[in-house]
Write an enzyme that holds these catalytic residues in place. Structure first.
Site, PDB file in Angstrom:
ATOM      1  N   GLY A  82     -34.768  70.569  46.272  1.00 15.35           N
ATOM      2  CA  GLY A  82     -34.408  68.930  47.620  1.00 15.35           C
ATOM      3  C   GLY A  82     -33.064  68.819  48.375  1.00 15.35           C
ATOM      4  N   GLY A  95     -35.616  72.763  39.053  1.00 14.35           N
ATOM      5  CA  GLY A  95     -35.881  73.009  40.511  1.00 14.35           C
ATOM      6  C   GLY A  95     -36.160  71.876  41.739  1.00 14.35           C
ATOM      7  N   GLU A  96     -37.542  71.196  40.620  1.00 15.73           N
ATOM      8  CA  GLU A  96     -37.046  70.496  42.238  1.00 15.73           C
ATOM      9  C   GLU A  96     -36.324  69.485  42.560  1.00 15.73           C
ATOM     10  OE1 GLU A  96     -39.689  66.001  42.445  1.00 15.73           O
ATOM     11  OE2 GLU A  96     -40.523  67.722  41.154  1.00 15.73           O
ATOM     12  N   ARG A  97     -35.221  69.241  41.873  1.00 16.40           N
ATOM     13  CA  ARG A  97     -34.104  68.440  42.515  1.00 16.40           C
ATOM     14  C   ARG A  97     -33.081  69.846  43.665  1.00 16.40           C
ATOM     15  NH1 ARG A  97     -33.263  65.485  36.483  1.00 16.40           N
ATOM     16  NH2 ARG A  97     -34.576  64.345  37.283  1.00 16.40           N
ATOM     17  N   GLU A 145     -39.457  71.278  34.791  1.00 24.46           N
ATOM     18  CA  GLU A 145     -40.096  71.909  36.646  1.00 24.46           C
ATOM     19  C   GLU A 145     -38.457  70.800  37.455  1.00 24.46           C
ATOM     20  OE1 GLU A 145     -41.106  70.013  39.611  1.00 24.46           O
ATOM     21  OE2 GLU A 145     -41.644  69.055  37.706  1.00 24.46           O
TER      22      GLU A 145
END
Length: 382
Positions: free
Chosen positions: A249, A244-246, A241
């Site tokens: 962002g 994708g967050e990085r 997960e």
């Protein structure tokens, strides 16, 4: 020339997203900053427009799109003028929900993913704790079997975006203290369950339009069907997960820095000092050239990593480089632009100081600079 990540269809989508952001979100930016949270209607409105399920299959209410759509939306959300809005929306669309699609049962997808895509249920992501931030392996929140096939959860989570208003939480817990990285499991936990509480809302330097909370779970009982994915595999699942967050962002932050760069360039052409526009001084011209070069390099890194993932790769090293480099570049650019604006940049009326404050989180949230360097160095055989 379009990057291979994008097609003309992506650019048409981008134009539509931009119209929405500029007409419906941007006018409220200052109000939401002052109130410390943006309005809940944003989630429902974006759900109605199909903006919360861009990369999800049609069968769950998604748009069947790809990483090109997700990156384009992240970039356009920067135009709302408040980084906290884009961050909170990304938690809903690109951070807490993809694991439900990848690891969830059909029942979980129908009960949690579908209403989240519609914007009818708000979700938060419970990873960080008072004693475990970047060191995810040190998470202390536990989920113990209750003897009836379910679990009892105890622990605390902090720095949780959307935490004060979430309807459910994607929670990282430890189910086996003796199993190291193999002892973690994910759970979908409704926030109205007995024992689940928001202990306090946190004030912050930046991203002030998003609510950030500390959560307490005191003997919260959940059924076995609340566990997401395979028991003991939660660490691997949440690491997936985080990629994708990085990426998302970084995309939004780089786009935000470009917008500030453009505003600063226009200001430098108009602002006069010592008899000429300040942009005419060589030192400032060279600053703009350096900033543009670094921002373009960061943007291309984002696009290349997203394209690699879209083509079926799992580019952890490249995403870590994106996160590290983008954080450094964005903060350098924001700092330089504020300096060029001078007193007007330091004053709240221009919004430059707000962008400067919002940008600082990129080097902390989702993995600090130091963690990114560690991930990258491990790919080198150390």
């Amino acid at each position: 020339m379009l990057h291979p990540l994008f097609t003309e269809e992506h650019e048409a989508f981008r134009a539509s997203a931009r119209r929405f952001v500029e007409s419906e979100l941007a006018p409220h930016a200052l109000e939401w900053e002052r109130e410390g949270h943006f309005a809940d209607w944003v989630f429902k409105r974006m759900g109605d427009l199909g903006l919360l399920g861009l990369r999800f299959p049609h069968e769950y209410g998604g748009q069947g799109g790809d990483w090109g759509h997700a990156i384009a939306l992240a970039e356009e959300m920067a135009r709302c003028g408040s980084g906290g809005v884009g961050m909170a929306v990304a938690v809903q669309s690109e951070m807490a929900t993809p694991p439900i699609l990848k690891f969830g049962t059909d029942e979980q997808k129908q009960g949690y993913l579908v209403p989240a895509i519609r914007g009818e249920r708000i979700v938060c992501l419970g990873i960080s704790e008072p004693n475990a931030g970047s060191d995810v392996a040190s998470i202390e929140t536990t989920a113990r079997p209750d003897g009836d096939g379910g679990y009892v959860i105890n622990g605390r989570k902090t720095f949780i975006t959307n935490g004060a208003r979430a309807d459910f939480c994607l929670l990282v817990t430890r189910t086996d203290r003796g199993a190291g990285h193999e002892g973690f499991s994910l759970f979908l936990v409704d926030t109205d369950l007995p024992g689940f509480a928001v202990s306090r809302e946190l004030d912050k330097l930046g991203m002030r339009s998003s609510d950030t909370a500390e959560l307490v779970l005191d003997d919260v009982r959940v059924p076995a069907t609340a566990r997401l994915g395979e028991e003991g595999r939660g660490f691997v699942e949440i690491m997936w997960e985080l990629q994708g967050e990085r990426l998302v962002g970084a995309a939004g932050s780089v786009a935000g820095a470009w917008l500030v760069w453009e505003r600063t360039l226009e200001y430098a052409k108009e602002r006069r000092a010592f008899g000429r526009p300040i942009g005419r001084f060589q030192v400032n011209r060279h600053k703009f050239a350096t900033m543009a070069t670094e921002l373009e390099a960061a943007r291309q890194l984002v696009y290349d990593a997203a394209l690699a993932w879209e083509r079926g790769e799992y580019p952890v090293r490249e995403i870590s480089m994106v996160k590290l480099y983008s954080g450094l570049v964005v903060n350098r650019v924001m700092n330089e632009c504020l300096q060029i604006f001078g007193g007007y940049g330091y004053a709240t009326e221009t919004g430059i100081e707000r962008a400067w404050r919002d940008a600082r989180l990129l080097r902390i949230g989702g993995g600090t600079d130091e963690i990114m360097r560690e991930v990258i160095s491990r790919t080198m055989g150390f």
